[in-house]
Design an enzyme around this catalytic site. Structure first.
Site, mmCIF file in Angstrom:
data_model
loop_
_atom_site.group_PDB
_atom_site.id
_atom_site.type_symbol
_atom_site.label_atom_id
_atom_site.label_comp_id
_atom_site.label_asym_id
_atom_site.label_seq_id
_atom_site.Cartn_x
_atom_site.Cartn_y
_atom_site.Cartn_z
ATOM 1 N N GLU A 1 0.853 -1.200 0.000
ATOM 2 C CA GLU A 1 0.000 0.000 0.000
ATOM 3 C C GLU A 1 0.885 1.245 0.000
ATOM 4 O O GLU A 1 0.939 2.006 0.962
ATOM 5 C CB GLU A 1 -0.971 -0.058 1.178
ATOM 6 C CG GLU A 1 -1.911 -1.256 1.037
ATOM 7 C CD GLU A 1 -3.003 -1.336 2.088
ATOM 8 O OE1 GLU A 1 -3.388 -0.281 2.608
ATOM 9 O OE2 GLU A 1 -3.466 -2.451 2.376
ATOM 10 N N PRO B 1 4.528 -6.370 -9.830
ATOM 11 C CA PRO B 1 5.051 -6.083 -11.152
ATOM 12 C C PRO B 1 5.754 -4.717 -11.218
ATOM 13 O O PRO B 1 5.193 -3.717 -10.777
ATOM 14 C CB PRO B 1 3.799 -6.044 -12.033
ATOM 15 C CG PRO B 1 2.716 -6.713 -11.255
ATOM 16 C CD PRO B 1 3.058 -6.512 -9.826
ATOM 17 N N HIS C 1 -16.772 -11.393 6.676
ATOM 18 C CA HIS C 1 -15.520 -10.661 6.899
ATOM 19 C C HIS C 1 -14.742 -11.255 8.058
ATOM 20 O O HIS C 1 -15.295 -11.469 9.143
ATOM 21 C CB HIS C 1 -15.802 -9.176 7.180
ATOM 22 C CG HIS C 1 -14.542 -8.380 7.312
ATOM 23 N ND1 HIS C 1 -14.227 -7.633 8.427
ATOM 24 C CD2 HIS C 1 -13.489 -8.227 6.464
ATOM 25 C CE1 HIS C 1 -13.049 -7.053 8.251
ATOM 26 N NE2 HIS C 1 -12.587 -7.395 7.071
ATOM 27 N N HIS C 2 -13.472 -11.557 7.817
ATOM 28 C CA HIS C 2 -12.559 -12.051 8.843
ATOM 29 C C HIS C 2 -11.341 -11.138 8.901
ATOM 30 O O HIS C 2 -10.433 -11.276 8.075
ATOM 31 C CB HIS C 2 -12.075 -13.459 8.506
ATOM 32 C CG HIS C 2 -13.106 -14.532 8.694
ATOM 33 N ND1 HIS C 2 -12.961 -15.795 8.144
ATOM 34 C CD2 HIS C 2 -14.269 -14.547 9.394
ATOM 35 C CE1 HIS C 2 -14.004 -16.539 8.497
ATOM 36 N NE2 HIS C 2 -14.818 -15.800 9.243
ATOM 37 N N GLU C 3 -11.303 -10.218 9.844
ATOM 38 C CA GLU C 3 -10.061 -9.463 10.071
ATOM 39 C C GLU C 3 -9.227 -10.300 11.039
ATOM 40 O O GLU C 3 -9.746 -10.779 12.057
ATOM 41 C CB GLU C 3 -10.368 -8.088 10.668
ATOM 42 C CG GLU C 3 -9.151 -7.267 11.078
ATOM 43 C CD GLU C 3 -8.161 -7.048 9.932
ATOM 44 O OE1 GLU C 3 -8.531 -6.406 8.947
ATOM 45 O OE2 GLU C 3 -7.009 -7.533 10.033
ATOM 46 N N GLU D 1 -4.669 -6.883 2.493
ATOM 47 C CA GLU D 1 -3.286 -7.063 2.957
ATOM 48 C C GLU D 1 -2.821 -8.476 2.550
ATOM 49 O O GLU D 1 -2.364 -9.275 3.385
ATOM 50 C CB GLU D 1 -3.146 -6.860 4.479
ATOM 51 C CG GLU D 1 -3.511 -5.467 4.936
ATOM 52 C CD GLU D 1 -5.029 -5.248 5.032
ATOM 53 O OE1 GLU D 1 -5.720 -6.156 5.530
ATOM 54 O OE2 GLU D 1 -5.503 -4.191 4.608
ATOM 55 N N GLU E 1 -6.669 -7.065 -2.350
ATOM 56 C CA GLU E 1 -6.271 -5.661 -2.334
ATOM 57 C C GLU E 1 -4.835 -5.604 -2.872
ATOM 58 O O GLU E 1 -4.630 -5.780 -4.064
ATOM 59 C CB GLU E 1 -6.412 -5.135 -0.908
ATOM 60 C CG GLU E 1 -6.275 -3.642 -0.769
ATOM 61 C CD GLU E 1 -6.298 -3.224 0.682
ATOM 62 O OE1 GLU E 1 -6.823 -2.152 0.971
ATOM 63 O OE2 GLU E 1 -5.768 -3.950 1.546
ATOM 64 N N GLU F 1 -9.654 3.116 0.696
ATOM 65 C CA GLU F 1 -9.591 3.481 2.112
ATOM 66 C C GLU F 1 -8.608 4.615 2.388
ATOM 67 O O GLU F 1 -8.840 5.442 3.264
ATOM 68 C CB GLU F 1 -9.239 2.256 2.958
ATOM 69 C CG GLU F 1 -7.899 1.647 2.597
ATOM 70 C CD GLU F 1 -7.517 0.444 3.466
ATOM 71 O OE1 GLU F 1 -8.170 0.210 4.487
ATOM 72 O OE2 GLU F 1 -6.556 -0.256 3.115
HETATM 73 C C1 NOJ Z 1 -7.871 -2.901 5.912
HETATM 74 C C2 NOJ Z 1 -8.723 -3.286 4.749
HETATM 75 O O1 NOJ Z 1 -8.096 -2.962 3.535
HETATM 76 C C3 NOJ Z 1 -10.058 -2.558 4.868
HETATM 77 O O2 NOJ Z 1 -10.865 -2.823 3.745
HETATM 78 C C4 NOJ Z 1 -10.717 -2.970 6.144
HETATM 79 O O3 NOJ Z 1 -11.867 -2.180 6.334
HETATM 80 C C5 NOJ Z 1 -9.813 -2.770 7.354
HETATM 81 N N1 NOJ Z 1 -8.512 -3.307 7.151
HETATM 82 C C6 NOJ Z 1 -10.412 -3.424 8.584
HETATM 83 O O4 NOJ Z 1 -10.471 -4.809 8.402
HETATM 84 CA CA CA Z 2 -5.716 -2.327 3.290
#
Ligand code: NOJ
Ligand code: CA
Length: 670
Positions: free
Chosen positions: A169, A186, A369-371, A439, A457, A463
């Site tokens: 990022e 790349p 969603h799994h953070e 990530e 991503e 974001e």
């Molecule tokens: C980073 C992710 O790119 C974003 O989409 C997400 O909302 C946050 N982390 C929280 O999980």
């Molecule tokens: Ca991110």
């Protein structure tokens, strides 16, 4: 004298012995020669249209035990073969693809009994090569370095982000190749009359490859290490590397239209893929980034039952297949702390039973969603249970996230986490779940083998506009020529409230990041946001704004008509960092998107891609004549006209602007 220069001098004396270790692309434009150099060991060189493109460049590895992985080799066998086949994929920019290459497989061995098969494949749109090693009599191998170099024959402009083992990022740099010290792949550049991009394909059980300058314009593969400095570890003495790739094209858009990376991946490993479907989605997401909602339960909690039902209603009413909710499960209070999330425990104000039943009734899919916060062990421990729980609630797609440091000092892009990312994809396939990874590890085309690995991503996405200086107008016209060459991106385009007028008025707004909220905005026009839905390909494509910003907005009709399940695509014009224009077809409908950087520009769009003899209703979403990303970003104009394949449209884009068009066959709409 530098290694690269030294080699090119030596090349002058040794190149005459190469006649039998040379392979060309099917069209004869690209040729690669292999030789064993007395000093440097295995060496390859690439010519394009009979001009040097890569000067003699080194091949090989070193390991912790001092096994001769690049020395003392003799050529034992050289095998030539050719493949020309068509294949189809369940989804993608193009569902039908051609895999046509010439292969040269060089088998080497040395006195230590080490066998190395170097497989070179030359396509009309570039080349790939990989190493297949057999080291006898060892229980394990610890690689300490990859010696592969890419010695560019000339200087020229390049576009890349710096190498980093934990994040992609980062902002892109446009700079002469000779000034690039490190780059992630790349890495795209223009030298010797060609556009080209160095990357890798089929990253399976290996660290990622980055590029490190040896001398100006000569890069060495630098692998993301384990915490102890070892680059890759294997049980036993056999290992096969990912493909090292070089895409080549006369025009910049040729790189986008290339399918080299997919062709270098293994065919689909799933017994069936008919459960995998591209989808459009909206979600409870942007409000958190703007600070008017929160992930954890509390006064601003975004993922409440009522809010989820509202999103399902919106999706159902707007021909949007799916909704995604973040901040639904317990553990967000630990984000940035011990990162312990529970993947089967919703917050008390998020009634999953009710929400899942309502979504099913309305025919809307839920994207889970799994953070992980980087807590890989916590996630892996719950993986089966977490997937089972989602499937039991009718969920068939999960967005994952790795925002946080990894355990034991591991980095995101090393072999430890490459294995983890792959494990998640394979495990998800067992549960008929698709993955959208944030990530992530970089895309290297594994969607061919695991089509449930749908999007990711892996670059600065939307974001960043919520809480930083944002992505500059050039960013979106660099991504297609760099990051997106690797594969789809979940950028999440489509912010209509460009200046956050609604959010800035909200008493709930709290910044969760360092940036002063008054500076933040989206650095494009509204028409460009629409165009990005076409340009930034993702089989899961999000309309990322707060849904209230779409309610009643005439320009949202584009997203209603849009179909993420495309059959065919073509990048028709563009230059990295300047502009890009892409057309895609789904069934009988066509979608066009063009975007520019900080410069206003116009281009002629020849409609010869439309079916001859058919009439289409073209709905044009353009920048208004006075639009400007800095001073008047939301000024847009919608117009309709009747067109056929013999027409040429004048596409005008404001500074930081763009244009999107839907082409609907008249018979279908009238
Ligand atoms: C980073 C992710 O790119 C974003 O989409 C997400 O909302 C946050 N982390 C929280 O999980
Ligand atoms: Ca991110």
């Amino acid at each position: 004298m530098s290694f690269c220069l030294m080699l090119s001098t030596m090349w002058m004396v040794s190149c005459s012995s190469l006649s039998d270790t040379r392979v060309t692309s099917p069209d004869g434009r690209i040729s690669l020669s292999f030789t064993l150099d007395e000093h440097a060991g295995p060496v390859y060189q690439v010519d394009v249209e009979e001009h040097p493109f890569l000067l003699p460049s080194r091949l090989g590895f070193s390991d912790a035990e001092g096994h001769p992985l690049s020395e003392g080799f003799r050529i034992r066998d050289v095998d030539f073969s050719a493949v020309d086949e068509n294949w189809t994929q369940p989804w993608g920019e193009n569902k039908e693809l051609r895999n046509c290459y010439n292969e040269m497989a060089v088998t080497l061995d040395n006195e230590a009994g080490i066998r190395l098969l170097l497989r070179f494949r030359l396509f009309d749109d570039g080349l790939g090569f990989r190493y297949e090693y057999d080291v006898p009599g060892v229980d394990s191998l610890l690689l300490t370095d990859e010696l592969t170099t890419f010695a560019l024959a000339e200087d020229g402009p390049s576009w890349s982000i710096p190498a980093h083992y934990d994040t992609y990022e980062l902002l892109y740099r446009s700079m002469p190749v000779a000034e690039v010290e490190t780059a992630n792949t790349p890495m795209t550049f223009q030298v010797a009359g060609q556009y080209a991009s160095i990357h890798e394909a089929a990253l399976t059980d290996f660290p990622e490859m980055t590029l490190q300058r040896v001398t100006p314009g000569c890069f060495k593969a630098e692998l993301a290490p384990w915490p102890d400095g070892i680059k890759a570890r294997f049980a036993g003495g056999r290992f096969v590397t990912p493909w090292r790739t070089l895409q080549l094209a006369k025009e910049a858009v040729g790189l986008i239209n290339s399918s080299l990376l997919l062709n270098l991946n293994e065919p689909c490993a799933l017994s069936s893929a008919d459960w995998i479907r591209p989808m459009k989605y909206v979600g409870i997401w942007w409000g958190m980034h703007l600070g008017i909602e929160g992930w954890a339960m509390g006064d601003r909690h975004g993922a409440t039952t009522a809010n989820a039902l509202r999103h399902i209603d919106f999706a159902a009413a707007n021909q949007i297949e799916a909704v995604m909710f973040e901040g639904w499960n317990k553990g967000w209070e630990n984000w940035g702390g011990n990162q312990v999330f529970d993947y089967t425990q919703p917050y008390e104000d998020f009634d999953m039973e009710k929400i899942a039943a309502y979504a099913a009734e309305k025919g809307v899919q839920i994207i889970g969603h799994h953070e992980t916060g980087g807590n890989i062990f916590n996630y892996e421990q719950q993986l089966d249970k977490a997937f089972e729980w989602y499937v039991a609630h009718g969920v068939h797609s999960v967005k994952t996230g790795y925002a946080g440091g990894l355990p034991l000092g591991c980095n995101h892009h090393g072999q430890f986490n490459v294995r983890h990312y792959r494990k998640v994809v394979q495990k998800a396939a067992e549960y008929h779940l698709t993955i959208d990874a944030h990530e992530p590890i970089k895309d290297t085309g594994i969607r061919r083998t695991y089509p449930n690995m749908m999007t990711r991503e892996g670059a600065r996405g939307m974001e960043w506009n919520a809480w930083s200086e944002g992505n500059p107008p050039s960013h979106h016209v660099l991504l297609p020529f760099t990051r997106l060459l690797a594969g789809p991106m979940d950028y999440t385009p489509g912010i209509f409230d460009i200046l956050y007028e609604r959010a800035k008025k909200s008493p709930l707004r709290k910044q969760w990041n360092m940036r002063d909220s008054k500076d933040c905005r989206v650095n494009t026009t509204l028409a460009k946001q629409i165009a990005l839905w076409v340009i930034l390909y993702s089989p899961l494509q999000m309309a990322s704004d707060l849904i209230e910003n779409y309610e009643g907005h005439p320009a949202f009709q584009f997203f209603r008509d849009f179909d993420a399940d495309c059959d065919w695509s073509k990048a028709v014009a563009g230059e990295p960092g300047e502009y890009v224009a892409i057309v895609r077809r789904t069934g009988e409908k066509y979608f066009f998107g063009a975007a520019t950087n900080e410069e206003a520009r116009s281009m002629a769009l020849n409609l010869d891609f439309l079916q001859p003899g058919k009439t289409y209703r073209a709905v044009v979403y353009a920048d208004a004549p006075d639009a400007d990303w800095e001073t008047n970003p939301t000024a847009y104009a919608i117009r309709e006209q009747s067109v056929t394949s013999t027409d040429v449209l004048d596409i005008r884009m404001a500074r930081g602007g763009g244009q999107a068009i839907t082409f609907l066959p008249v018979a279908e709409t009238e």
